[in-house]
Design a protein around this motif. Structure first.
Motif, PDB file in Angstrom:
ATOM      1  N   ASP A 130       0.835  -1.205   0.000  1.00 11.24           N
ATOM      2  CA  ASP A 130       0.000   0.000   0.000  1.00 11.24           C
ATOM      3  C   ASP A 130       0.871   1.256   0.000  1.00 11.24           C
ATOM      4  N   SER A 131       0.475   2.246  -0.823  1.00 15.14           N
ATOM      5  CA  SER A 131       1.142   3.556  -0.916  1.00 15.14           C
ATOM      6  C   SER A 131       2.506   3.521  -1.602  1.00 15.14           C
ATOM      7  N   THR A 132       2.907   2.391  -2.156  1.00 15.36           N
ATOM      8  CA  THR A 132       4.163   2.356  -2.894  1.00 15.36           C
ATOM      9  C   THR A 132       3.873   2.418  -4.395  1.00 15.36           C
ATOM     10  N   PHE A 133       4.890   2.862  -5.140  1.00 11.36           N
ATOM     11  CA  PHE A 133       4.710   3.053  -6.583  1.00 11.36           C
ATOM     12  C   PHE A 133       5.099   1.782  -7.343  1.00 11.36           C
ATOM     13  N   SER A 134       4.249   1.407  -8.297  1.00 11.88           N
ATOM     14  CA  SER A 134       4.553   0.219  -9.102  1.00 11.88           C
ATOM     15  C   SER A 134       4.040   0.401 -10.517  1.00 11.88           C
ATOM     16  N   PHE A 135       4.496  -0.480 -11.362  1.00  8.06           N
ATOM     17  CA  PHE A 135       4.020  -0.528 -12.740  1.00  8.06           C
ATOM     18  C   PHE A 135       2.651  -1.197 -12.783  1.00  8.06           C
ATOM     19  N   PRO A 136       1.910  -0.986 -13.855  1.00  6.70           N
ATOM     20  CA  PRO A 136       0.697  -1.780 -14.037  1.00  6.70           C
ATOM     21  C   PRO A 136       1.081  -3.251 -14.244  1.00  6.70           C
ATOM     22  N   GLY A 137       0.146  -4.121 -13.947  1.00  2.00           N
ATOM     23  CA  GLY A 137       0.405  -5.543 -14.134  1.00  2.00           C
ATOM     24  C   GLY A 137      -0.511  -6.355 -13.272  1.00  2.00           C
ATOM     25  N   GLY A 138      -0.397  -7.657 -13.377  1.00  2.91           N
ATOM     26  CA  GLY A 138      -1.239  -8.536 -12.577  1.00  2.91           C
ATOM     27  C   GLY A 138      -1.000  -9.987 -12.926  1.00  2.91           C
ATOM     28  N   HIS A 139      -1.890 -10.803 -12.451  1.00  2.00           N
ATOM     29  CA  HIS A 139      -1.677 -12.251 -12.531  1.00  2.00           C
ATOM     30  C   HIS A 139      -1.943 -12.802 -13.927  1.00  2.00           C
ATOM     31  N   LEU A 140      -1.067 -13.687 -14.340  1.00  7.31           N
ATOM     32  CA  LEU A 140      -1.254 -14.419 -15.599  1.00  7.31           C
ATOM     33  C   LEU A 140      -2.450 -15.350 -15.452  1.00  7.31           C
ATOM     34  N   GLU A 141      -3.394 -15.249 -16.401  1.00  6.14           N
ATOM     35  CA  GLU A 141      -4.557 -16.143 -16.373  1.00  6.14           C
ATOM     36  C   GLU A 141      -4.265 -17.405 -17.170  1.00  6.14           C
ATOM     37  N   PHE A 142      -4.990 -18.437 -16.839  1.00  5.96           N
ATOM     38  CA  PHE A 142      -4.787 -19.739 -17.476  1.00  5.96           C
ATOM     39  C   PHE A 142      -4.952 -19.609 -18.993  1.00  5.96           C
ATOM     40  N   GLY A 143      -3.951 -20.052 -19.751  1.00  3.67           N
ATOM     41  CA  GLY A 143      -4.027 -20.052 -21.216  1.00  3.67           C
ATOM     42  C   GLY A 143      -3.530 -18.777 -21.880  1.00  3.67           C
ATOM     43  N   GLU A 144      -3.124 -17.777 -21.105  1.00  9.48           N
ATOM     44  CA  GLU A 144      -2.686 -16.502 -21.688  1.00  9.48           C
ATOM     45  C   GLU A 144      -1.211 -16.505 -22.067  1.00  9.48           C
ATOM     46  N   SER A 145      -0.872 -15.785 -23.121  1.00  8.12           N
ATOM     47  CA  SER A 145       0.539 -15.477 -23.385  1.00  8.12           C
ATOM     48  C   SER A 145       0.934 -14.303 -22.488  1.00  8.12           C
TER      49      SER A 145
ATOM     50  N   ALA B 119      -0.172  -8.811 -20.474  1.00  5.37           N
ATOM     51  CA  ALA B 119       0.283  -7.422 -20.362  1.00  5.37           C
ATOM     52  C   ALA B 119      -0.761  -6.468 -20.937  1.00  5.37           C
ATOM     53  N   ALA B 120      -1.251  -6.769 -22.132  1.00  2.00           N
ATOM     54  CA  ALA B 120      -2.221  -5.884 -22.794  1.00  2.00           C
ATOM     55  C   ALA B 120      -3.525  -5.834 -21.998  1.00  2.00           C
ATOM     56  N   ARG B 121      -3.971  -6.968 -21.484  1.00  2.04           N
ATOM     57  CA  ARG B 121      -5.224  -7.006 -20.718  1.00  2.04           C
ATOM     58  C   ARG B 121      -5.098  -6.216 -19.421  1.00  2.04           C
ATOM     59  N   GLU B 122      -4.007  -6.441 -18.673  1.00  5.16           N
ATOM     60  CA  GLU B 122      -3.861  -5.739 -17.388  1.00  5.16           C
ATOM     61  C   GLU B 122      -3.734  -4.232 -17.592  1.00  5.16           C
ATOM     62  N   VAL B 123      -2.971  -3.808 -18.596  1.00  8.76           N
ATOM     63  CA  VAL B 123      -2.818  -2.363 -18.838  1.00  8.76           C
ATOM     64  C   VAL B 123      -4.169  -1.753 -19.229  1.00  8.76           C
ATOM     65  N   LYS B 124      -4.921  -2.478 -20.051  1.00 10.30           N
ATOM     66  CA  LYS B 124      -6.254  -1.988 -20.437  1.00 10.30           C
ATOM     67  C   LYS B 124      -7.166  -1.891 -19.215  1.00 10.30           C
ATOM     68  N   GLU B 125      -7.170  -2.936 -18.369  1.00  7.62           N
ATOM     69  CA  GLU B 125      -8.045  -2.951 -17.186  1.00  7.62           C
ATOM     70  C   GLU B 125      -7.689  -1.852 -16.200  1.00  7.62           C
ATOM     71  N   GLU B 126      -6.398  -1.560 -16.067  1.00  6.75           N
ATOM     72  CA  GLU B 126      -5.966  -0.643 -15.017  1.00  6.75           C
ATOM     73  C   GLU B 126      -5.843   0.797 -15.492  1.00  6.75           C
ATOM     74  N   THR B 127      -5.635   1.010 -16.805  1.00 10.45           N
ATOM     75  CA  THR B 127      -5.366   2.373 -17.300  1.00 10.45           C
ATOM     76  C   THR B 127      -6.192   2.764 -18.524  1.00 10.45           C
ATOM     77  N   GLY B 128      -6.877   1.820 -19.146  1.00 12.24           N
ATOM     78  CA  GLY B 128      -7.616   2.102 -20.373  1.00 12.24           C
ATOM     79  C   GLY B 128      -6.753   2.203 -21.615  1.00 12.24           C
ATOM     80  N   LEU B 129      -5.416   2.086 -21.457  1.00  8.63           N
ATOM     81  CA  LEU B 129      -4.512   2.284 -22.593  1.00  8.63           C
ATOM     82  C   LEU B 129      -4.368   1.023 -23.445  1.00  8.63           C
ATOM     83  N   ASP B 130      -4.129   1.234 -24.734  1.00  7.42           N
ATOM     84  CA  ASP B 130      -3.787   0.140 -25.648  1.00  7.42           C
ATOM     85  C   ASP B 130      -2.288   0.166 -25.888  1.00  7.42           C
ATOM     86  N   ILE B 131      -1.664  -1.019 -25.782  1.00  8.00           N
ATOM     87  CA  ILE B 131      -0.208  -1.085 -25.941  1.00  8.00           C
ATOM     88  C   ILE B 131       0.191  -1.975 -27.109  1.00  8.00           C
TER      89      ILE B 131
END
Ligand code: 8DG
Ligand code: MG
Ligand code: MG
Length: 143
Positions: A33-48, A53-65
């Protein structure tokens, strides 16, 4: 050691570069809590890694990468508030799909907001596993 039923988790961590800057946000989470980090998250079953990376960034920031490349793998074993954690961190680099996009704070319960920082002037404190990667020489600009 081994803890009954516990398994390591895989997390994809995204260094999103824009010019000389990289995007970080301040966490709102029981972990780090209160520390700075990059966007990201857990790898889901079957994902590359790239799909995650693209899904987590979209979910957390709305951005397309795009131009997603794996830079580094870390093995993080630590305790937080007496609870054991084991994460395999897949650090990737990515670029904005369209350079004029700005991040939105899509998950305000999880993050105070996103901003762009130069590598020599990162915000403090960094999320512990990220600080460890930086201390070991990780730099997404020259990886
Ligand atoms: P999800 O439920 O959306 O899948 O996961 P999340 O809630 O978004 O997970 P997270 O905590 O943001 O990321 C998962 C783990 O990744 C985190 O607990 C530890 C590891 N991790 C690092 N470095 C970094 C980093 O710089 N940013 C993020 N977000 N996670 C990191 O080791
Ligand atoms: Mg996250
Ligand atoms: Mg997430």
């Amino acid at each position: 050691g081994t803890i009954q039923g516990a398994v390591p988790k895989v997390a994809v961590v995204v260094c999103l570069l824009k010019g000389k800057t990289v995007m970080l946000g301040r966490r709102r989470s029981s972990l780090g809590d209160s520390t700075f980090s990059f966007p990201g998250g857990h790898l889901e079953f079957g994902e590359s890694f790239g799909e995650c990376a693209a899904r987590e960034v979209k979910e957390e920031t709305g951005l397309d990468i795009e131009k997603i490349e794996v830079l580094k793998v870390t093995n993080n074993i630590f305790e937080d508030k007496g609870k054991p954690y084991h994460y395999v961190g897949i650090y990737v680099r990515a670029m904005l799909a369209s350079p004029d996009q700005e991040p939105e704070n899509v998950e305000p319960d999880m993050c105070d907001g996103w901003d762009w920082y130069e590598w020599d002037n990162l915000p403090k404190p960094l999320f512990r596993p990220l600080q460890n990667a930086v201390d070991s020489g990780f730099n997404p600009f020259d990886a």
